[in-house]
Design an enzyme around this catalytic site. Structure first.
Site, mmCIF file in Angstrom:
data_model
loop_
_atom_site.group_PDB
_atom_site.id
_atom_site.type_symbol
_atom_site.label_atom_id
_atom_site.label_comp_id
_atom_site.label_asym_id
_atom_site.label_seq_id
_atom_site.Cartn_x
_atom_site.Cartn_y
_atom_site.Cartn_z
ATOM 1 C CD GLU A 36 2.618 9.186 3.244
ATOM 2 O OE1 GLU A 36 1.794 8.831 4.104
ATOM 3 O OE2 GLU A 36 2.301 9.667 2.149
ATOM 4 C CB CYS A 52 0.730 10.923 -1.224
ATOM 5 S SG CYS A 52 0.518 9.374 -0.334
ATOM 6 C CG HIS A 79 -1.616 9.984 -4.965
ATOM 7 N ND1 HIS A 79 -0.478 9.256 -4.699
ATOM 8 C CD2 HIS A 79 -2.439 9.806 -3.897
ATOM 9 C CE1 HIS A 79 -0.607 8.674 -3.521
ATOM 10 N NE2 HIS A 79 -1.780 8.990 -3.006
#
Length: 391
Positions: free
Chosen positions: A79, A111, A233
């Site tokens: 990103e 993400c 994450h």
């Protein structure tokens, strides 16, 4: 046919900031960074490193000549890309000397991008069992100096080789996913720093985990007792824990809670000292688990929660393969992190505002000050110039 992760490695820049020093410089109690969000160090990328070079350096450490011949698809999740048209994957393809008979492209959804790449890789390998896919997750997280998100910045990349008959983790077929159009984190094309609604993003992250976990549980019939560990994450290492604990306390027996919470700590050791690497954060967590959990047995099931703001979430699973440890680069990773240089807050602030020209002018960068094998050496005619020092 088993399909999954055959090799995995990471690369972080050779500079870092101590989080206690950053907290003190910002007039914040240091424990708020080291305990409150669970971060100890933050990797800082010099101007000679961008998402292309970070990814290429991560892949360089794990690929051999056989991989380079068999890789016919390169998927780059990021990103913080460097071009609005040309994919970062094409640059990396050339820097690594991969076979020209290959597809290469970039994929974006905050993400979640690398997870999307892994799922695409599974489909490609199912149709082409002899091929290998290189999935790259590379980012430089930037929120701005003195911003609320400054403490959750970082830089780094994870490289993954996907194949049939993988030697590290065989991915299972069932997964659960969820999409909702929200504005918890975003970065418009005109901005080089991200915008985030921190409280809302934390709430949505937890909601997404609960949603996809329930969906997965319904699809699979499995529960927490069937997992050796869960990887998340982790933009900061307490974030996954905040999502996991409330669900564990309702659904899991005490022995399962204890095992999963203990292994969660194993899974965040690298993230604590690298910081937020966006698309690569989940896979840095997986690598941390594999390299820090002693006695991880063949056949253990690992759960992975991927979240990309905006937002897409997915929960999927993998089975640890025999002799997986033989494919890891533990000593290399430990050495890479141990030789990094700590920089002062003043040096960090200087690096943060250093910019490449955007007016087409030529610049040559001092790559001799960068220990990385692959570097950005400058810009000429609006074209980034990359060098692989090992050639």
């Amino acid at each position: 046919m088993k399909i999954g992760i055959d090799k995995i490695g990471f690369y972080a820049p050779d500079l870092y900031v101590d989080m206690r020093e950053l907290a003190s410089a910002r007039g914040i109690e240091p424990d708020k960074f080291t305990i409150g969000i669970g971060q100890e160090k933050m990797a800082i990328a010099p101007i000679t490193q961008d998402t292309v070079t970070l990814a290429a350096n991560a892949a360089l450490n794990i690929l051999d000549d056989s991989d380079k011949k068999k890789i016919d698809l390169v998927i780059f999740g990021t990103e913080s890309g460097i071009d609005q048209s040309k994919s970062a994957a094409v640059y990396v393809h050339e820097l690594l000397g991969l076979d020209s008979a290959a597809r290469a492209f970039e994929i974006k959804q905050a993400c979640y991008g690398a997870t999307a790449g892994i799922q695409m890789a599974k489909g490609h390998i199912a149709l082409n069992p002899d091929s290998k896919v290189l999935v790259l997750a590379s980012d430089i997280a930037r929120y701005g100096l003195n911003s609320p998100g400054e403490s959750t910045q970082g830089a780094g990349a994870v490289a993954i080789v996907m194949s049939a008959n993988p030697r590290i983790l065989a991915l299972e077929d069932k997964s659960a996913y969820f999409t909702s159009d929200i504005m918890d984190f975003w970065r418009p094309a005109y901005s080089d720093t991200a915008f985030v609604d921190g409280k809302f993003s934390n709430e949505q992250y937890s909601l997404f985990f609960e949603t996809v976990w329930k969906q997965y549980r319904s699809k699979s019939g499995l529960g927490f007792e069937d997992f050796e560990a869960l990887c998340f994450h982790v933009p900061y290492t307490k974030m996954g824990l905040k999502a996991l604990k409330p669900v564990l306390e309702v659904e899991a027996k005490e022995m399962d809670q204890q095992r999963l919470l203990e292994n969660y700590q194993k899974s965040i050791q690298y993230n604590k000292v690298v910081g937020n690497i966006y698309t690569g954060s989940l896979y840095l967590s997986l690598l941390s688990l594999l390299e820090h959990k002693e006695g991880l047995k063949e056949g253990s099931r690992i759960g992975l929660f991927s979240y990309g703001s905006g937002a897409v979430g997915e929960f999927f699973t993998g089975i640890v393969q025999p002799e997986y440890q033989n494919q890891l680069k533990i000593a290399q990773h430990v050495d890479q992190l141990s030789v990094r240089k700590k920089i002062s807050i003043e040096e960090y602030e200087t690096l943060f505002v250093e910019e490449l020209p955007i007016d087409g002018s030529t610049v040559k960068l001092a790559i001799e000050n960068d220990s990385a094998p692959i570097c950005l050496s400058g810009i000429s005619d609006n074209k980034r110039q990359y060098i692989n020092k090992q050639r």
